[in-house]
Design a protein around this motif. Sequence first.
Motif, PDB file in Angstrom:
ATOM      1  N   PRO A  97      26.099  43.793  44.506  1.00  0.00           N
ATOM      2  CA  PRO A  97      26.398  44.655  43.342  1.00  0.00           C
ATOM      3  C   PRO A  97      27.879  44.631  42.992  1.00  0.00           C
ATOM      4  CG  PRO A  97      24.932  45.775  44.869  1.00  0.00           C
ATOM      5  CD  PRO A  97      25.368  44.528  45.559  1.00  0.00           C
ATOM      6  N   LEU A  98      28.178  44.566  41.697  1.00  0.00           N
ATOM      7  CA  LEU A  98      29.548  44.481  41.212  1.00  0.00           C
ATOM      8  C   LEU A  98      29.904  45.755  40.463  1.00  0.00           C
ATOM      9  CD1 LEU A  98      29.265  40.854  39.863  1.00  0.00           C
ATOM     10  CD2 LEU A  98      30.476  41.538  41.924  1.00  0.00           C
ATOM     11  N   ARG A  99      31.152  46.167  40.567  1.00  0.00           N
ATOM     12  CA  ARG A  99      31.599  47.358  39.854  1.00  0.00           C
ATOM     13  C   ARG A  99      31.711  47.054  38.369  1.00  0.00           C
ATOM     14  NH1 ARG A  99      36.688  49.758  43.097  1.00  0.00           N
ATOM     15  NH2 ARG A  99      36.932  50.710  41.053  1.00  0.00           N
ATOM     16  N   ASN A 100      31.230  47.975  37.546  1.00  0.00           N
ATOM     17  CA  ASN A 100      31.264  47.727  36.102  1.00  0.00           C
ATOM     18  C   ASN A 100      32.599  48.090  35.470  1.00  0.00           C
ATOM     19  OD1 ASN A 100      31.207  50.492  36.086  1.00  0.00           O
ATOM     20  ND2 ASN A 100      29.132  50.673  35.252  1.00  0.00           N
ATOM     21  N   ASP A 101      33.559  48.551  36.276  1.00  0.00           N
ATOM     22  CA  ASP A 101      34.883  48.839  35.735  1.00  0.00           C
ATOM     23  C   ASP A 101      35.875  47.736  36.083  1.00  0.00           C
ATOM     24  OD1 ASP A 101      34.965  49.321  38.444  1.00  0.00           O
ATOM     25  OD2 ASP A 101      36.236  51.100  38.297  1.00  0.00           O
ATOM     26  N   TYR A 102      35.361  46.596  36.546  1.00  0.00           N
ATOM     27  CA  TYR A 102      36.231  45.500  36.971  1.00  0.00           C
ATOM     28  C   TYR A 102      35.648  44.190  36.462  1.00  0.00           C
ATOM     29  CZ  TYR A 102      38.644  42.197  40.056  1.00  0.00           C
ATOM     30  OH  TYR A 102      39.379  41.156  40.553  1.00  0.00           O
ATOM     31  N   ALA A 103      36.424  43.455  35.702  1.00  0.00           N
ATOM     32  CA  ALA A 103      35.970  42.169  35.157  1.00  0.00           C
ATOM     33  C   ALA A 103      36.097  41.108  36.245  1.00  0.00           C
ATOM     34  CB  ALA A 103      36.794  41.798  33.929  1.00  0.00           C
ATOM     35  N   PHE A 104      34.989  40.809  36.920  1.00  0.00           N
ATOM     36  CA  PHE A 104      35.065  39.875  38.041  1.00  0.00           C
ATOM     37  C   PHE A 104      35.193  38.445  37.546  1.00  0.00           C
ATOM     38  CE2 PHE A 104      30.612  39.640  36.993  1.00  0.00           C
ATOM     39  CZ  PHE A 104      30.209  38.379  37.383  1.00  0.00           C
ATOM     40  N   GLU A 105      35.754  37.591  38.413  1.00  0.00           N
ATOM     41  CA  GLU A 105      35.938  36.176  38.108  1.00  0.00           C
ATOM     42  C   GLU A 105      35.065  35.354  39.036  1.00  0.00           C
ATOM     43  OE1 GLU A 105      40.061  34.891  37.522  1.00  0.00           O
ATOM     44  OE2 GLU A 105      40.644  36.975  37.744  1.00  0.00           O
ATOM     45  N   TRP A 106      34.574  34.221  38.535  1.00  0.00           N
ATOM     46  CA  TRP A 106      33.672  33.412  39.333  1.00  0.00           C
ATOM     47  C   TRP A 106      33.843  31.939  39.007  1.00  0.00           C
ATOM     48  CZ3 TRP A 106      29.614  30.688  36.852  1.00  0.00           C
ATOM     49  CH2 TRP A 106      29.448  30.997  35.498  1.00  0.00           C
ATOM     50  N   SER A 107      33.333  31.077  39.909  1.00  0.00           N
ATOM     51  CA  SER A 107      33.417  29.632  39.732  1.00  0.00           C
ATOM     52  C   SER A 107      32.202  28.994  40.392  1.00  0.00           C
ATOM     53  CB  SER A 107      34.702  29.092  40.366  1.00  0.00           C
ATOM     54  OG  SER A 107      34.775  27.674  40.273  1.00  0.00           O
ATOM     55  N   LEU A 108      31.675  27.927  39.756  1.00  0.00           N
ATOM     56  CA  LEU A 108      30.532  27.198  40.280  1.00  0.00           C
ATOM     57  C   LEU A 108      30.992  25.816  40.715  1.00  0.00           C
ATOM     58  CD1 LEU A 108      27.388  27.492  40.561  1.00  0.00           C
ATOM     59  CD2 LEU A 108      27.244  26.248  38.397  1.00  0.00           C
ATOM     60  N   SER A 109      30.549  25.368  41.889  1.00  0.00           N
ATOM     61  CA  SER A 109      30.907  24.029  42.361  1.00  0.00           C
ATOM     62  C   SER A 109      30.310  22.979  41.432  1.00  0.00           C
ATOM     63  CB  SER A 109      30.430  23.814  43.797  1.00  0.00           C
ATOM     64  OG  SER A 109      29.016  23.925  43.874  1.00  0.00           O
ATOM     65  N   ASP A 110      30.917  21.792  41.397  1.00  0.00           N
ATOM     66  CA  ASP A 110      30.481  20.739  40.477  1.00  0.00           C
ATOM     67  C   ASP A 110      29.021  20.352  40.682  1.00  0.00           C
ATOM     68  OD1 ASP A 110      32.937  20.697  39.304  1.00  0.00           O
ATOM     69  OD2 ASP A 110      33.573  18.773  40.109  1.00  0.00           O
ATOM     70  N   ASP A 111      28.536  20.417  41.934  1.00  0.00           N
ATOM     71  CA  ASP A 111      27.145  20.037  42.182  1.00  0.00           C
ATOM     72  C   ASP A 111      26.183  21.208  42.007  1.00  0.00           C
ATOM     73  OD1 ASP A 111      27.671  21.593  44.393  1.00  0.00           O
ATOM     74  OD2 ASP A 111      27.437  19.976  45.864  1.00  0.00           O
ATOM     75  N   GLY A 112      26.706  22.382  41.664  1.00  0.00           N
ATOM     76  CA  GLY A 112      25.862  23.532  41.392  1.00  0.00           C
ATOM     77  C   GLY A 112      25.274  24.216  42.610  1.00  0.00           C
ATOM     78  N   THR A 113      25.695  23.838  43.819  1.00  0.00           N
ATOM     79  CA  THR A 113      25.083  24.398  45.022  1.00  0.00           C
ATOM     80  C   THR A 113      25.719  25.707  45.473  1.00  0.00           C
ATOM     81  OG1 THR A 113      26.529  23.085  46.455  1.00  0.00           O
ATOM     82  CG2 THR A 113      24.402  22.111  45.834  1.00  0.00           C
TER      83      THR A 113
END
Length: 284
Positions: free
Chosen positions: A7-23
Amino acid sequence: MQPVTRPLRNDYAFEWSLSDDGTHLAYIRNADNGIHELHLVTVASASASASATDDVLHRGIMLSHPAFSRDGKTLFLTEGYLVSPTEPAATDPQRITAIDLATRTSRRLPNPGVTEITSPLDLGDGRLLFAASADFSMAGRDPRLHTMPFAGGPWSTLGPFTVPAGYLSATPSPDRVAPRKLALAWSKRQGGFGADWYTEISIAPLDGASPKPLTPDFPRPFYTAAAPTWAPDGRHLAFVLNLCPYVGCDLNIRSVVLVDTDAPRPKLAFLGHGGSPVFAPPPP
């Protein structure tokens, strides 16, 4: 659909990244007491609870800009305080952290004296590309692009790209061996103090030649550009045109456009209304 993160807090704009192979998916979660957590998710085995496949890799102050290396073996991010030149040197300044995903060990790479570092990205030739500014204040910003070896070491300035009192980020083209060019998103201020910013998109060869603007013909202040995203061919670029950049404007007035960056005079083709374009990877 099923959740793949905790679960993520809705008062914080989280950052994310996906690996090139999608795993694997990496994301930053705002924990208690001002500490940020870097999480790693194994996408294929993620369950609705996301507990068995969601590991905390790293904890620290002001974690941001997670990005996988092209081989998926290392995860880069920035961490540390934004320290102005007038503050005591004892305050921990912002740096790039490299995390080896096999051993889960982390290394903090050198900072030669800048106050803000953003968007570390793997160039595919053993170098990191990132933007850095000596001053993070609105009036004193002067970001430039730099490169540094994966293992750390001296910084090298890349190209003649400078944005006085603005922001600068680069998205390398996804060429098979190494990128040939960069999509540059850079911002300018409209008017004086308190005015809003708008963002332009330019294309620059990686060899340091002058950038080619893609958005110079739109009337100001009616358009601003955002979210440049490369197609798998490393030639076509999609991004978003916002009709109005001002605070309080209707954020739904957005158009996704596509451009052939190799064309002598690139023209924008309208694809549809929306935002955050993402290309599907080519079939294996």
